[in-house]
Each structure stands twice: as C-alpha cells, then as structure tokens.
Design a protein around this motif. Structure first.
Motif, PDB file in Angstrom:
ATOM      1  N   THR A 265      42.056 102.022  84.268  1.00 37.87           N
ATOM      2  CA  THR A 265      41.582 101.013  85.226  1.00 37.87           C
ATOM      3  C   THR A 265      40.077 101.146  85.424  1.00 37.87           C
ATOM      4  OG1 THR A 265      41.803 100.156  87.487  1.00 37.87           O
ATOM      5  CG2 THR A 265      42.034 102.532  87.227  1.00 37.87           C
ATOM      6  N   ASP A 266      39.450 100.062  85.830  1.00 34.66           N
ATOM      7  CA  ASP A 266      38.039 100.186  86.221  1.00 34.66           C
ATOM      8  C   ASP A 266      37.879  99.898  87.711  1.00 34.66           C
ATOM      9  OD1 ASP A 266      38.423  97.476  86.332  1.00 34.66           O
ATOM     10  OD2 ASP A 266      36.696  96.950  85.082  1.00 34.66           O
ATOM     11  N   GLN A 267      39.007  99.827  88.418  1.00 33.65           N
ATOM     12  CA  GLN A 267      38.962  99.591  89.870  1.00 33.65           C
ATOM     13  C   GLN A 267      39.270 100.905  90.591  1.00 33.65           C
ATOM     14  OE1 GLN A 267      38.135  96.383  91.255  1.00 33.65           O
ATOM     15  NE2 GLN A 267      37.487  96.438  89.112  1.00 33.65           N
ATOM     16  N   ALA A 268      38.338 101.360  91.422  1.00 36.30           N
ATOM     17  CA  ALA A 268      38.544 102.695  91.988  1.00 36.30           C
ATOM     18  C   ALA A 268      37.947 102.828  93.375  1.00 36.30           C
ATOM     19  CB  ALA A 268      37.924 103.744  91.066  1.00 36.30           C
ATOM     20  N   ILE A 269      38.485 103.802  94.087  1.00 37.64           N
ATOM     21  CA  ILE A 269      37.968 104.147  95.421  1.00 37.64           C
ATOM     22  C   ILE A 269      37.336 105.532  95.303  1.00 37.64           C
ATOM     23  CG2 ILE A 269      38.624 104.677  97.807  1.00 37.64           C
ATOM     24  CD1 ILE A 269      41.238 102.979  97.148  1.00 37.64           C
ATOM     25  N   TYR A 270      36.061 105.642  95.669  1.00 38.59           N
ATOM     26  CA  TYR A 270      35.416 106.957  95.735  1.00 38.59           C
ATOM     27  C   TYR A 270      35.707 107.523  97.116  1.00 38.59           C
ATOM     28  CZ  TYR A 270      32.678 106.010  91.523  1.00 38.59           C
ATOM     29  OH  TYR A 270      32.285 105.750  90.234  1.00 38.59           O
ATOM     30  N   LEU A 271      36.422 108.625  97.156  1.00 37.08           N
ATOM     31  CA  LEU A 271      36.744 109.236  98.450  1.00 37.08           C
ATOM     32  C   LEU A 271      35.499 109.895  99.028  1.00 37.08           C
ATOM     33  CD1 LEU A 271      39.594 109.187  99.647  1.00 37.08           C
ATOM     34  CD2 LEU A 271      39.851 111.567  98.962  1.00 37.08           C
ATOM     35  N   ASN A 272      35.284 109.745 100.314  1.00 39.39           N
ATOM     36  CA  ASN A 272      34.165 110.426 100.986  1.00 39.39           C
ATOM     37  C   ASN A 272      34.650 111.727 101.613  1.00 39.39           C
ATOM     38  OD1 ASN A 272      32.230 108.455 100.465  1.00 39.39           O
ATOM     39  ND2 ASN A 272      32.910 107.233 102.222  1.00 39.39           N
ATOM     40  N   ASP A 273      33.681 112.603 101.928  1.00 40.04           N
ATOM     41  CA  ASP A 273      34.032 113.841 102.632  1.00 40.04           C
ATOM     42  C   ASP A 273      34.752 113.508 103.931  1.00 40.04           C
ATOM     43  OD1 ASP A 273      33.014 115.480 100.725  1.00 40.04           O
ATOM     44  OD2 ASP A 273      31.182 115.989 101.802  1.00 40.04           O
ATOM     45  N   GLY A 274      35.783 114.283 104.219  1.00 40.33           N
ATOM     46  CA  GLY A 274      36.506 114.100 105.479  1.00 40.33           C
ATOM     47  C   GLY A 274      37.563 113.009 105.413  1.00 40.33           C
ATOM     48  N   GLU A 275      37.773 112.445 104.226  1.00 40.57           N
ATOM     49  CA  GLU A 275      38.786 111.392 104.103  1.00 40.57           C
ATOM     50  C   GLU A 275      40.045 111.920 103.409  1.00 40.57           C
ATOM     51  OE1 GLU A 275      35.923 107.442 104.022  1.00 40.57           O
ATOM     52  OE2 GLU A 275      36.883 108.063 102.156  1.00 40.57           O
ATOM     53  N   ILE A 276      41.155 111.363 103.831  1.00 43.33           N
ATOM     54  CA  ILE A 276      42.462 111.725 103.251  1.00 43.33           C
ATOM     55  C   ILE A 276      43.096 110.422 102.767  1.00 43.33           C
ATOM     56  CG2 ILE A 276      44.751 112.681 103.800  1.00 43.33           C
ATOM     57  CD1 ILE A 276      43.253 114.289 106.040  1.00 43.33           C
ATOM     58  N   ALA A 277      43.696 110.460 101.580  1.00 40.52           N
ATOM     59  CA  ALA A 277      44.307 109.233 101.047  1.00 40.52           C
ATOM     60  C   ALA A 277      45.788 109.453 100.785  1.00 40.52           C
ATOM     61  CB  ALA A 277      43.608 108.820  99.759  1.00 40.52           C
ATOM     62  N   VAL A 278      46.564 108.456 101.145  1.00 43.97           N
ATOM     63  CA  VAL A 278      47.994 108.466 100.856  1.00 43.97           C
ATOM     64  C   VAL A 278      48.170 107.514  99.678  1.00 43.97           C
ATOM     65  CG1 VAL A 278      50.286 108.014 101.774  1.00 43.97           C
ATOM     66  CG2 VAL A 278      48.454 108.801 103.307  1.00 43.97           C
ATOM     67  N   CYS A 279      48.492 108.068  98.520  1.00 43.55           N
ATOM     68  CA  CYS A 279      48.549 107.263  97.289  1.00 43.55           C
ATOM     69  C   CYS A 279      50.003 106.965  96.930  1.00 43.55           C
ATOM     70  CB  CYS A 279      47.886 108.013  96.128  1.00 43.55           C
ATOM     71  SG  CYS A 279      46.209 108.533  96.489  1.00 43.55           S
ATOM     72  N   ARG A 280      50.292 105.683  96.763  1.00 47.83           N
ATOM     73  CA  ARG A 280      51.625 105.268  96.327  1.00 47.83           C
ATOM     74  C   ARG A 280      51.478 104.427  95.066  1.00 47.83           C
ATOM     75  NH1 ARG A 280      54.279 106.279 101.229  1.00 47.83           N
ATOM     76  NH2 ARG A 280      52.922 105.892 103.007  1.00 47.83           N
ATOM     77  N   ARG A 281      52.627 104.028  94.493  1.00 41.99           N
ATOM     78  CA  ARG A 281      52.569 103.194  93.283  1.00 41.99           C
ATOM     79  C   ARG A 281      51.833 101.890  93.563  1.00 41.99           C
ATOM     80  NH1 ARG A 281      57.190 105.916  92.886  1.00 41.99           N
ATOM     81  NH2 ARG A 281      57.540 106.940  90.891  1.00 41.99           N
ATOM     82  N   ASP A 282      52.075 101.331  94.737  1.00 40.72           N
ATOM     83  CA  ASP A 282      51.563  99.985  94.989  1.00 40.72           C
ATOM     84  C   ASP A 282      50.341  99.975  95.905  1.00 40.72           C
ATOM     85  OD1 ASP A 282      52.810 100.819  97.228  1.00 40.72           O
ATOM     86  OD2 ASP A 282      54.068  99.037  97.504  1.00 40.72           O
ATOM     87  N   GLY A 283      49.696 101.088  96.078  1.00 39.69           N
ATOM     88  CA  GLY A 283      48.489 101.017  96.898  1.00 39.69           C
ATOM     89  C   GLY A 283      48.090 102.347  97.520  1.00 39.69           C
ATOM     90  N   VAL A 284      46.973 102.293  98.222  1.00 42.51           N
ATOM     91  CA  VAL A 284      46.380 103.505  98.788  1.00 42.51           C
ATOM     92  C   VAL A 284      45.999 103.218 100.235  1.00 42.51           C
ATOM     93  CG1 VAL A 284      44.418 105.104  98.599  1.00 42.51           C
ATOM     94  CG2 VAL A 284      45.411 104.111  96.531  1.00 42.51           C
ATOM     95  N   GLU A 285      46.325 104.168 101.116  1.00 43.93           N
ATOM     96  CA  GLU A 285      45.850 104.063 102.500  1.00 43.93           C
ATOM     97  C   GLU A 285      44.921 105.231 102.767  1.00 43.93           C
ATOM     98  OE1 GLU A 285      49.557 104.419 104.513  1.00 43.93           O
ATOM     99  OE2 GLU A 285      50.305 102.732 103.332  1.00 43.93           O
ATOM    100  N   LEU A 286      43.812 104.928 103.443  1.00 34.54           N
ATOM    101  CA  LEU A 286      42.857 105.985 103.773  1.00 34.54           C
ATOM    102  C   LEU A 286      42.902 106.290 105.258  1.00 34.54           C
ATOM    103  CD1 LEU A 286      39.583 104.960 101.864  1.00 34.54           C
ATOM    104  CD2 LEU A 286      41.448 106.414 101.071  1.00 34.54           C
TER     105      LEU A 286
END
Ligand code: M6R
Length: 606
Positions: free
Chosen positions: A199-220
């Motif tokens: 993929t070329d679509q991405a989220i750069y995580l910042n310091d202090g962030e937590i991501a919940v990654c699922r098949r259909d999406g991401v919550e920060l």
C-alpha cells in the motif's frame, strides 16, 4: 535499529511478515522471529538466531494459513543474539515485539514475581508487565496503555493476544512505526520500505500514540485513552530503489548511483544560468537568512563527518559566520551555549537517530531555529525540525552510508550559498561553487567509470593489513575521517583518520609493517605541506596509498591520480574513491559488506 512488521488481513500472514522482515533486515540482523494467530486461540511462534534466512527455514517446516501476526528482526541491546532473546516475547496469552530500550526494566522486573523470565531482554519485562494488567475483563489496548504509563524509555511495539485474535495494538515513544492501510488489511512496519508493494496509504504514528489495528481500519488514541483522528498520508517509496538491480551488493549500487541521486539533490535548487540557489523548505525569509550569525551542525557517524566537511565550505562562503560541529551523542549531555542568531543544522540519513533526535529537541527547547538535512522523507527528525532540505538520495539500504554523505554535503553547500547571497555576497563570489555543484554529478560518474578497476586492484594489495591510517589537510581532514570510518565498519580493519599536520604529534609512532596509510592530497596551496606529512611517513617505512587530483610528483607505494575538472569540490570526489576502496577491501576479505557485524542501519537507541 531492529525492524518490526505486523499484518492483519485476508492473506497468509507468514509470507507478508517474512518478506517485510527481509526488507527491514538492514536495521538489525542478529536474530528474527514471528508469531501468527490461528483458530482456537492457537499461536505459532517461530524464532531463530541469525538472519531472516534462518527464520525462513523454520517457516517452511511450520507453514500455516493464519492471517494475523507480528514479526521482528533484532539488533541486540539487552542480552546476546540468541533464539531465546529473539522477539516476539511471550507472557500469558500475549506476544510482543519491541524496538527501543526500557530503561527501568530492572525495577519493573523486580515487581513481576509471577512471571518466570526466560530471556535477558528488557522486552520480556514489558510483555510480562502488560500481562500482569490483562485480567479477564480488560481489553488488550487498555492493558497496553496502562503498562506504558509505567515505562521509562523508548519503544515502538506491536502486541497481539490469542484472546483477541482480531486486533494488533501498536504504540510509539521514540521509535518509529508506520501503519499501512488497505480496504481489508492493515500492515504495520517500522520503516516504509516494508510497506512497498502492499500500500502507499499510511499513518505515521506520533510519540505517545497507541493504535488499535483491525482488518478494516485503525483507531488512534492517546495515553489517556482519548481518541485521536487518523491522518492517512501517501508514502513514496519506489520498488526499484530498494532492490539490488543486478549489483552484487547494495553498497556498490549506492556508491554507483551517486551521480543520479546527487542530481536529485540539486534538481530545481541550483540555477546555473543566474548563479542562484533556491532551497524551498527552509521556512526562512531573506531577512532571517541575512540575520544568521552562527551555525551549529549536529549529526552522528557519517552525517557528522558530512557536517564537518560542510563547515569548511560554509566558513569559506560566508564571511564572519561562526560554525561549530558536534556529534549529537556528545552534545546532548554537554552544557553547551548557542550564541544569538544561531541556526542548527540537524543532519541525518534516516531521520531517526536517537542521539540526533534528542539533541534536536534540546536545541528546539532553547528556542533556536532548527533545519533538517535529512534523507528519509516523513522521518521523525524531518517532522520535528522547523524547516530544512530533503536530500533526496533515495533509500539507503547498505549499513555503510555513502550516497547520503555526498548529498548532505551538497545540500549544506547550497545552504551556505543561500546565506551568502542573502547577506549580499556578489553572485561572482559564489559562482564557482555553483558551477562545481552543477558539474559534480558528471565528475563522480566519470571517476567511478574510469577508476573502478584500478581501485579494485589497489584494494586487493592492502586487504590483508590489520591497521590503516588516513590523513589529509583542510577539507581533506573530514574526508580522511570518513574514509577511515567506511573502511573500519565494512572491512573490520582498524582505521584512524587524522589531520595530516597532527601525525607528528603522536600517530606517526604507529607506522610499521602492520599498517598502511591513505594519504589524501589536493592540488592546492597546501599540497607541499601535505606532501611533507607523506614524506615523514615514508621515512618511517610506511606503506602509502596516495589519492590526489594532482599531477605533481608523489612518492608513494600506490598513487591514484584522478582527473577531475573540480577544484573546490574535489574532496567529495576523492571521498567516492575512498568509498569504492573500502568496498573492494571488504569484498576481498570476504565480509558481508551490506550487513557488517555488530552494526545496524538506523540507530534508534542511545
Ligand atoms: O541515519 P543517520 O545519518 O542519522 O545515521 C548516523 C550514523 O549512525 C551513520 O552515519 C553510521 O555512522 C553509518 N553506519 C556510517 O556509515
């Protein structure tokens, strides 16, 4: 330093993870591992000491169709390289991979009495800590969030649990993580190169962030579990750029592609006709450029040497400008003072070097303007500086830095010219720099094409030595330092770089038959002085390999005379000769030139 991958989607996770780890292997390569989650709360944990190819063999005999997993390639910090110390680490139902260092791991470990520790790693302490907070009512994301509040140190982590097989939790503090998103899958990586082809679509995580990654999406969310809106960006990494393209090694490819990468550095910025420079991203107007009185340059390793060489050019270009250059690992703990009207140049190929990043933050805290001289687009340093210049050298995969050095020096020279012009220095006084910058890619191209064979033959002559001494004067002093670094890191020959005038103050005592010397000489007003240093070495039985752009007589065991039109920038071309020399010495010694022992590409730990 260390590589992380994660996958949750519809495809086989083992394949995605191992191919991602192969791309990230340059970041650390003493052991590797993956865990995948399958039906009935089953997990398949595979770990191997050594390179990813060792892990591949294990995967072949334990293939499965699991569609969720995480993986890691390691550069040891706590505990020797071994299968037991390899990630992922496990506690209860949880598996975790980690980049960075948990500084208070000993204190935490003392509290975690219910976990029986198998490894010597700080990472196992972290997974045990998460597990201790993961009771039946708690979600994995909440246990991770609680655990991270107790941690002192740096981390990029990916965590899975067999109890929640449809989610990967990732978090960042000081160690990069990128989350690639597709319609039906999410791919986690510590470096964008592992996302290429997915993929070329991405989220750069910042310091202090937590991501919940699922098949259909991401919550920060943040560390207080408050939701944060997601920011999907388009990443640009070219597949070609991360492949060897027929070269024996990435290092040779990266040395050879310098004419092309340097043209990218200069493109749109050097106007040869009007003799002007225009750097777009500085975020400084002419008034602010004119007001600069002091430049502080920071970096580590090769980036530091690029800064040191550039400082010679900057002081030639801008009358009255004061400059200091420091290694970030030192400066960050010194009681340093920055004069008024300082601009700090933060030099880094990866944009992730921990010491450089810490220095940047300290300098910013003091209210000083910071500019990045960065290669990796979107990297942490690039995002935290006030402005700067992307050097556009493309991905550097080989651990030894080569093309980044050349582009960094070119970028800093352009910066110097732009300050000089803002301060009213006449176009005629900067024009020779601009003309030479414009010619530099062609000159490097010619030197590589014309002297490669000769350099390879000379390298064979010196490959059996145990020690080497590089020396040069003026602009060739930093080049000597960089030459020695390149040789030592890939050939394991102990190599020192010295200012030619310093030899007689100590290092000349080393000269004997176990040493060879690399003498760098420019055909300029310091030529005779440099020759004296060489003669002093010869008089003590030295074995000198001289590299020069001069046609004058030189008494040395081997002399490589490069024919170049350049004068001011000839040191950059001489450095390319040194890069090839180090490469061929390392090849002759049978070393793994792209992944030399004990090193890693991007040093994200202190
Ligand atoms: O990514 P950076 O430019 O910040 O890296 C700095 C050093 O770690 C790096 O230059 C290192 O010294 C190289 N292995 C040198 O070839």
């Amino acid at each position: 330093m260390c590589g992380i991958v994660g996958y949750i989607g519809e495809r086989g996770a083992q394949g995605v993870l191992t191919s991602g780890l192969r791309r990230l292997e340059y970041r650390g390569y003493d052991s590797a591992g993956i865990v995948t989650l399958g039906a009935n709360n089953q997990a398949t944990l595979l770990r191997a000491e050594g390179k990813v190819s060792e892990l591949d063999k294990l995967v072949l005999s334990h293939e499965n169709k699991d569609t969720v997993g995480i993986g890691h390639t390691r550069w040891a910090t706590h505990g020797e390289p071994s299968e037991t110390n390899a990630h992922p680490h496990k506690a209860g139902d949880i598996y975790l991979v980690h980049n960075g260092i948990i500084e208070n791991y000993k204190e935490l470990k003392a509290e975690l009495k219910n976990h029986s520790f198998e490894s010597q790693t700080d990472t196992e302490v972290l997974v045990a800590l998460v597990d201790s907070l993961y009771d039946k009512e708690t979600l994995l994301v909440d246990a991770v969030t609680q655990a991270l509040k107790l941690v002192v140190g740096t981390y990029g982590i990916a965590v899975v649990s067999t109890r929640e097989p449809d989610v990967i939790i990732v978090a960042r503090m000081g160690s990069p993580l990128i989350i690639g998103v597709n319609d039906d899958e999410t791919i986690i990586a510590s470096d964008a190169s592992a996302l290429v082809g997915h993929t070329d679509q991405a989220i750069y995580l910042n310091d202090g962030e937590i991501a919940v990654c699922r098949r259909d999406g991401v919550e920060l969310q943040d560390m207080s579990a408050q939701p944060i809106s997601t920011r999907v960006e388009t990443i640009e990494v070219d597949m070609q750029a991360i492949q060897k393209q027929g070269y024996d090694h990435f290092l040779l490819k990266e040395i050879s592609e310098q004419p092309v990468t340097l043209r990218s550095t200069l493109s749109g910025r050097v106007n040869v006709e009007d003799k002007l420079i225009k750097l777009g991203g500085l975020n400084l107007n002419t008034e602010e450029l004119r007001g600069i009185e002091h430049v502080t340059i920071i970096g580590c390793g090769t980036a530091y040497y690029a800064g040191l060489l550039s400082s010679y050019y900057l002081e030639q270009l801008v009358d009255g400008l004061t400059i200091d250059v420091a290694t970030a690992s030192e400066l960050r703990y010194r009681s340093f003072h920055l004069p008024k009207n300082t601009v700090a140049l933060v030099v880094s190929q990866s944009g992730e070097t921990a010491d450089t990043l810490a220095c940047l933050r300290e300098i910013k805290r003091r209210g000083v303007k910071t500019l990045g001289i960065i290669n990796a687009v979107g990297s942490t340093i690039a995002r935290e500086v006030d402005g700067g210049v992307y050097v556009h050298a493309g991905p550097e995969i080989s651990v030894a830095s080569t093309k980044a050095f050349t582009s960094q020096v070119a970028a800093m020279i352009m910066f110097g010219i732009q300050i000089a012009q803002a301060k009213g220095v006449g176009v005629q006084d900067t024009s020779s720099y601009i003309e030479e910058l414009d010619q530099l890619p062609n000159e490097i191209e010619a030197v590589i094409a014309n002297y490669k064979e000769q350099i390879s033959a000379i390298a064979k002559r010196y490959a059996h030595y145990d020690h080497a001494l590089y020396f040069g004067r003026d602009t060739l002093f930093p080049v000597a330092l960089e030459g020695a670094l390149k040789l030592k890191e890939i050939s394991y020959i102990q190599a020192e770089g010295y200012a030619a005038g310093e030899l007689k103050h100590g290092p000349i005592a080393l000269v004997d038959d176990t040493f060879f010397e690399v003498a760098l000489l420019l055909d300029n007003w310091l030529f005779d002085k440099s020759l004296s240093a060489l003669s002093e070495v010869n008089a003590r039985g030295g074995h000198v390999f001289a590299i020069t752009n001069s046609k004058k007589e030189i008494d040395a065991e081997e002399t490589l005379r490069i024919d170049t039109k350049l004068d001011l920038l000839a040191p950059i071309v001489i450095n390319v000769v040194q890069q090839l020399f180090a490469y061929y010495v390392a090849v002759a010694r049978g070393n793994d030139v792209d992944q030399p022992r004990n090193l890693a590409k991007s040093v994200t730990v202190e």
